[in-house]
Structure formats: C-alpha cells, structure tokens
Design a protein around this motif. Structure first.
Motif, PDB file in Angstrom:
ATOM      1  N   GLY A 172       5.678   3.405  -7.327  1.00  0.00           N
ATOM      2  CA  GLY A 172       4.236   3.208  -7.389  1.00  0.00           C
ATOM      3  C   GLY A 172       3.578   4.120  -8.414  1.00  0.00           C
ATOM      4  N   LYS A 173       4.010   5.374  -8.459  1.00  0.00           N
ATOM      5  CA  LYS A 173       3.464   6.312  -9.445  1.00  0.00           C
ATOM      6  C   LYS A 173       3.791   5.864 -10.867  1.00  0.00           C
TER       7      LYS A 173
ATOM      8  N   TYR B 151       2.575   1.601  -3.477  1.00  0.00           N
ATOM      9  CA  TYR B 151       1.666   2.042  -4.535  1.00  0.00           C
ATOM     10  C   TYR B 151       1.277   3.517  -4.398  1.00  0.00           C
ATOM     11  N   ASN B 152       1.161   3.977  -3.159  1.00  0.00           N
ATOM     12  CA  ASN B 152       0.587   5.308  -2.932  1.00  0.00           C
ATOM     13  C   ASN B 152       1.585   6.404  -2.581  1.00  0.00           C
ATOM     14  N   HIS B 153       2.796   6.030  -2.151  1.00  0.00           N
ATOM     15  CA  HIS B 153       3.701   7.055  -1.644  1.00  0.00           C
ATOM     16  C   HIS B 153       5.139   6.934  -2.155  1.00  0.00           C
TER      17      HIS B 153
ATOM     18  N   TYR C 274       1.360   3.016 -12.032  1.00  0.00           N
ATOM     19  CA  TYR C 274       0.052   3.499 -12.480  1.00  0.00           C
ATOM     20  C   TYR C 274       0.169   4.299 -13.776  1.00  0.00           C
TER      21      TYR C 274
ATOM     22  N   ARG D 135      -6.693  -0.663  -6.229  1.00  0.00           N
ATOM     23  CA  ARG D 135      -6.390  -0.296  -4.846  1.00  0.00           C
ATOM     24  C   ARG D 135      -6.104  -1.550  -4.031  1.00  0.00           C
TER      25      ARG D 135
ATOM     26  N   TRP E 151       0.850  -1.216   0.000  1.00  0.00           N
ATOM     27  CA  TRP E 151       0.000   0.000   0.000  1.00  0.00           C
ATOM     28  C   TRP E 151       0.871   1.247   0.000  1.00  0.00           C
TER      29      TRP E 151
END
Length: 337
Positions: free
Chosen positions: A208-209, A202-204, A212, A286, A199
């Motif tokens: 992760g960026k 993927y988000n921080h 996506y 997500r 998590w």
C-alpha cells in the motif's frame, strides 16, 4: 494589576469550520442528496429501496476499489467493464440448471459455486497481469493499454457467448446475491469484507505504501527503493481479480449474463473514485471516499429514476458531475504547487 485574557485570533472558528466542511464535503453531499430525494419522494427512503441501492452499490464498490489502485499510481483502467462482462458470462455458463434447454455445456455436472467464482477471479487476475506488464515494462500509457484490452476482452466475450444471453442459472448461485445473513444482504457482507481488506492493504502494508509512493512521484519512489514495475503489475492484477469477483456477483444478482454486461462501468468507477477524493494526479485517495463516491452515484441514479427523470437527462447530469469533480481536483492540485 489586572490580568487580561489573550485575544483569540479573529476568524479562527470560521477557519476551523471551513476545514471541517472541506474534509467532510463528500459525506455532507451524500446526506443532503439522500434527504432531498427522500423529501421529494417518500418511497426513496423505504427499506426495500435502500436495500436495493446497497445491493447494486456492493458490486460497483468492488469495481471502484479495483480501479482506485490504477488511479492512485497515475494510471487508469478502461478494461474494467468488459472484464466484468467476460467473467460474468463464464461464471454464469458454468452454473446453469441441469434442466435448462439452452445450456452452454450440456453434460457439465453441477459444480460447487465457489469454483466458477474462483475461475472468474483467476481470469480477471490474468487479464490484469497482462495490463500491468504492458504498462510497467513496455511503457505503454495506461489509457492506451487498457483501451486496447477493453476491445480484446469484449471480442472474447462475444465469441464465448456467440452474442447470446446466458440464462437459467442455478438457485444456489442466485441466492448468493439475493440472500442475507442477520438481515444484512450477502452482497453487502461480501463488499464489506473486500472494503476492509483493501483499506488494510492501503494503510498498513508495504504494498500500500508503494502504491501511494509511485503515485506521488514515480522517480523518487524508484530512487528510494520501491520496485515500481512489479508493484504496478500487482496493482493491475489485483484490479483484474476484483473485476472477476464483481462479474460473478453481477451474474448472480441479475440471474444471467450477456456480452454487453458492464458497459460504461469503468467510467462510473473512475468518476466515483474522483468524486470520492482520488486525485487524477496520483498519490491521493481514501477507501472511505471511494465508497461514498459510489453511493453518491447510485443514490443519484436511483433517485432520478424514482423522480421520473429521463434516462438521457440522467447521463447529462452524471457527465456534469464528473467534469465538475475533475475540475475541482485539478484546481486543488495546482493550488498545492
């Protein structure tokens, strides 16, 4: 002069309700499914059965998180289940009891359990790097590349085990899966750590960026400075490492391993990701949805067994769910175009 209150837009509350239901549909499905099966059979909601579901789900969650990176970048990984099998066999063969009559390595001393687990992760990572390199640099479609790797890895698993089951595992290894800490099963704790790490990634993180961005539009991502090929290699390397960890944990949970472990696990993982909101068109997904998707499948499988539904009908029901989930995903994709 009387002051009139501004009129509220008709249907606003209904629209908000639809949005809430749409955004949380998967969680509602899990709740309704659990309650329905619980009403039909009281044993389903017993603490022991819930604990069993969570233990089984923990290994599946780790596999699904590995597959999710490939799916988000518009790829897939059909080798996941066979990598789980190979790494389960290797870690199990290195952690057999000294007095077991059918040891793979007769004179092998007792190893710290962390070493075979790390070896399993390393082997999985190497397989993932090979997958990623073939996909990223040789431009072989992910479906074909990982399908070929699936066959290769299965062959190695058969050669390594001579198609014979591996048993007699040490208690300290099996206790890793059966034990608990503060009443929380060890497998659930390990899965929670992996979930939190993925998590955060993927988000921080920049990585992760990039994942996506590649899934959203590979060409645009490359123009904007994303190193597409190295990122794809890292995605599949990470996936392979997670499969390796899952394989070692699966061997510990079941107390043995065979070359046929992990059969269809990759399809279950892909289905769980899709149900959990990971788009087959890439760029969307997500961690919370992936975990819920895995739980829905495990709750359904466990519930159907408890209700006495035939194993063959279970496969039919699973297949219908997978097709329905993908159909809805494709409809959402075309609606946005």
């Amino acid at each position: 002069m009387a002051i009139t209150k501004p009129k509220t837009k008709p249907g606003l509350q209904t629209s908000e309700l639809k949005t809430i239901l749409s955004n949380n549909a998967i969680y509602i499905v899990l709740l309704v499914l659990s309650l329905t099966i619980g009403i039909l059979n009281k044993n389903f909601l017993s603490p022991s059965n819930i604990g069993n579901i969570l233990r089984i789900s923990s290994v599946r969650m780790i596999i699904a998180l590995g597959v999710s990176g490939a799916l988000i970048t518009r790829g897939t990984d059909l080798s996941a289940g066979r990598v789980v099998a190979l790494t389960a066999c290797i870690s199990a063969s290195l952690l057999q009891r000294p007095d077991y009559a059918y040891k793979i390595y007769e004179n092998l001393p007792d190893l710290p359990i962390i070493l075979p687990i790390l070896l399993a992760v390393l082997i999985g990572t190497i397989i993932g790097i090979i997958n990623g390199t073939i996909i990223a640099y040789l431009k072989v479609p992910a479906f074909i590349a990982t399908l070929g790797m699936q066959v290769i890895v299965y062959g190695f698993a058969c050669i390594y085990t001579n198609a014979q089951p591996i048993g007699g595992l040490r208690d300290d290894f099996t206790n890793l899966a059966s034990g608990s800490m503060l009443l929380i099963p060890n497998l659930v704790l390990i899965a929670a750590i992996i979930i939190a790490a993925i998590w955060f990634m993927y988000n921080h993180t920049q990585f992760g960026k990039y994942i996506y961005a590649i899934g959203g539009n590979p060409s645009a991502a490359e123009v904007s400075g994303v190193k597409v090929e190295p990122t794809l290699v890292k995605v599949y390397a990470l996936a392979g490492g997670l499969y390796g960890l899952a394989g070692a944990l699966l061997a510990a949970r079941t107390g043995g391993a065979t070359n046929n472990y992990g059969l269809m696990y990759e399809l279950d993982a892909i289905a769980a990701c899709t149900i959990g909101g990971v788009s087959t068109s890439g760029g969307i997904g997500r961690v919370s949805g992936i975990i819920t998707g895995v739980l829905i499948f495990e709750v359904l499988s466990n519930g159907l067994v408890i209700l006495g539904v035939s194993a063959y009908w279970q496969q039919v029901i699973k297949g219908i769910i997978i097709i329905t989930a993908v159909a809805f995903d494709i409809r959402k994709y075309f609606a946005k175009r």
